[in-house]
Design a protein around this motif. Structure first.
Motif, PDB file in Angstrom:
ATOM      1  N   ALA A  32       0.834  -1.203   0.000  1.00 46.97           N
ATOM      2  CA  ALA A  32       0.000   0.000   0.000  1.00 46.97           C
ATOM      3  C   ALA A  32       0.871   1.256   0.000  1.00 46.97           C
ATOM      4  O   ALA A  32       1.847   1.345   0.743  1.00 46.97           O
ATOM      5  CB  ALA A  32      -0.905   0.004   1.216  1.00 46.97           C
ATOM      6  N   ASP A  33       0.521   2.211  -0.858  1.00 48.41           N
ATOM      7  CA  ASP A  33       1.249   3.469  -0.954  1.00 48.41           C
ATOM      8  C   ASP A  33       0.935   4.320   0.282  1.00 48.41           C
ATOM      9  O   ASP A  33      -0.230   4.583   0.568  1.00 48.41           O
ATOM     10  CB  ASP A  33       0.810   4.205  -2.224  1.00 48.41           C
ATOM     11  CG  ASP A  33       1.609   5.457  -2.467  1.00 48.41           C
ATOM     12  OD1 ASP A  33       1.704   6.289  -1.554  1.00 48.41           O
ATOM     13  OD2 ASP A  33       2.122   5.623  -3.584  1.00 48.41           O
ATOM     14  N   PRO A  34       1.968   4.772   1.025  1.00 46.00           N
ATOM     15  CA  PRO A  34       1.723   5.548   2.241  1.00 46.00           C
ATOM     16  C   PRO A  34       0.893   6.811   1.990  1.00 46.00           C
ATOM     17  O   PRO A  34       0.078   7.194   2.821  1.00 46.00           O
ATOM     18  CB  PRO A  34       3.123   5.916   2.732  1.00 46.00           C
ATOM     19  CG  PRO A  34       4.045   4.966   2.065  1.00 46.00           C
ATOM     20  CD  PRO A  34       3.380   4.534   0.799  1.00 46.00           C
ATOM     21  N   GLU A  35       1.097   7.455   0.847  1.00 44.22           N
ATOM     22  CA  GLU A  35       0.338   8.673   0.533  1.00 44.22           C
ATOM     23  C   GLU A  35      -1.159   8.364   0.426  1.00 44.22           C
ATOM     24  O   GLU A  35      -2.003   9.140   0.881  1.00 44.22           O
ATOM     25  CB  GLU A  35       0.855   9.274  -0.772  1.00 44.22           C
ATOM     26  CG  GLU A  35       0.323  10.650  -1.059  1.00 44.22           C
ATOM     27  CD  GLU A  35       1.010  11.301  -2.252  1.00 44.22           C
ATOM     28  OE1 GLU A  35       0.513  12.337  -2.691  1.00 44.22           O
ATOM     29  OE2 GLU A  35       2.037  10.782  -2.741  1.00 44.22           O
ATOM     30  N   ILE A  36      -1.491   7.228  -0.146  1.00 46.44           N
ATOM     31  CA  ILE A  36      -2.893   6.822  -0.275  1.00 46.44           C
ATOM     32  C   ILE A  36      -3.466   6.438   1.091  1.00 46.44           C
ATOM     33  O   ILE A  36      -4.583   6.806   1.440  1.00 46.44           O
ATOM     34  CB  ILE A  36      -3.024   5.640  -1.265  1.00 46.44           C
ATOM     35  CG1 ILE A  36      -2.467   6.002  -2.642  1.00 46.44           C
ATOM     36  CG2 ILE A  36      -4.466   5.151  -1.342  1.00 46.44           C
ATOM     37  CD1 ILE A  36      -3.208   7.090  -3.361  1.00 46.44           C
ATOM     38  N   VAL A  37      -2.683   5.693   1.874  1.00 53.68           N
ATOM     39  CA  VAL A  37      -3.149   5.250   3.190  1.00 53.68           C
ATOM     40  C   VAL A  37      -3.381   6.439   4.113  1.00 53.68           C
ATOM     41  O   VAL A  37      -4.426   6.556   4.747  1.00 53.68           O
ATOM     42  CB  VAL A  37      -2.138   4.260   3.816  1.00 53.68           C
ATOM     43  CG1 VAL A  37      -2.514   3.928   5.245  1.00 53.68           C
ATOM     44  CG2 VAL A  37      -2.049   2.993   2.976  1.00 53.68           C
ATOM     45  N   ARG A  41      -7.579   7.393   1.094  1.00 55.00           N
ATOM     46  CA  ARG A  41      -8.114   7.186  -0.263  1.00 55.00           C
ATOM     47  C   ARG A  41      -9.045   8.309  -0.734  1.00 55.00           C
ATOM     48  O   ARG A  41      -9.892   8.121  -1.580  1.00 55.00           O
ATOM     49  CB  ARG A  41      -8.809   5.830  -0.377  1.00 55.00           C
ATOM     50  CG  ARG A  41      -7.902   4.667  -0.074  1.00 55.00           C
ATOM     51  CD  ARG A  41      -8.526   3.354  -0.468  1.00 55.00           C
ATOM     52  NE  ARG A  41      -7.592   2.274  -0.246  1.00 55.00           N
ATOM     53  CZ  ARG A  41      -6.658   1.877  -1.107  1.00 55.00           C
ATOM     54  NH1 ARG A  41      -6.536   2.477  -2.251  1.00 55.00           N
ATOM     55  NH2 ARG A  41      -5.863   0.878  -0.819  1.00 55.00           N
ATOM     56  N   ARG A  42      -8.878   9.505  -0.168  1.00 54.93           N
ATOM     57  CA  ARG A  42      -9.738  10.632  -0.560  1.00 54.93           C
ATOM     58  C   ARG A  42      -9.233  11.333  -1.823  1.00 54.93           C
ATOM     59  O   ARG A  42     -10.012  11.917  -2.548  1.00 54.93           O
ATOM     60  CB  ARG A  42      -9.842  11.646   0.579  1.00 54.93           C
ATOM     61  CG  ARG A  42     -10.613  11.114   1.771  1.00 54.93           C
ATOM     62  CD  ARG A  42     -10.609  12.120   2.862  1.00 54.93           C
ATOM     63  NE  ARG A  42      -9.224  12.263   3.306  1.00 54.93           N
ATOM     64  CZ  ARG A  42      -8.869  12.668   4.507  1.00 54.93           C
ATOM     65  NH1 ARG A  42      -9.754  13.026   5.386  1.00 54.93           N
ATOM     66  NH2 ARG A  42      -7.598  12.739   4.843  1.00 54.93           N
TER      67      ARG A  42
END
Length: 71
Positions: A32-37, A41-42
């Protein structure tokens, strides 16, 4: 899984025997990409992806102009 200059790729065999190569991030095997987490997921796009898109647009614009054509 196979490492290529473009990153890790998975080789999948389709029902008809065709072998397809897809990026690992298209599957649930990717970390999982830390930026997405962190963003829960907004965000529709990651900053790195938008910067890459901007570079691509700049490159393509330069190619069109250098050929003497316009869009």
């Amino acid at each position: 899984m196979r490492a290529t200059p473009y990153g890790k790729r998975l080789l999948l065999q389709v029902d008809d025997g065709t072998i397809c190569s897809i990026p690992q991030q298209w599957t649930d095997l990717a970390v999982a990409d830390p930026e997405i987490v962190i963003g829960k997921r907004r965000a529709l796009f990651r900053v790195a992806d938008l910067l890459g898109l901007a570079r691509l647009v700049d490159q393509l614009s330069g190619r069109v102009v250098s050929r003497g054509g316009g869009v």
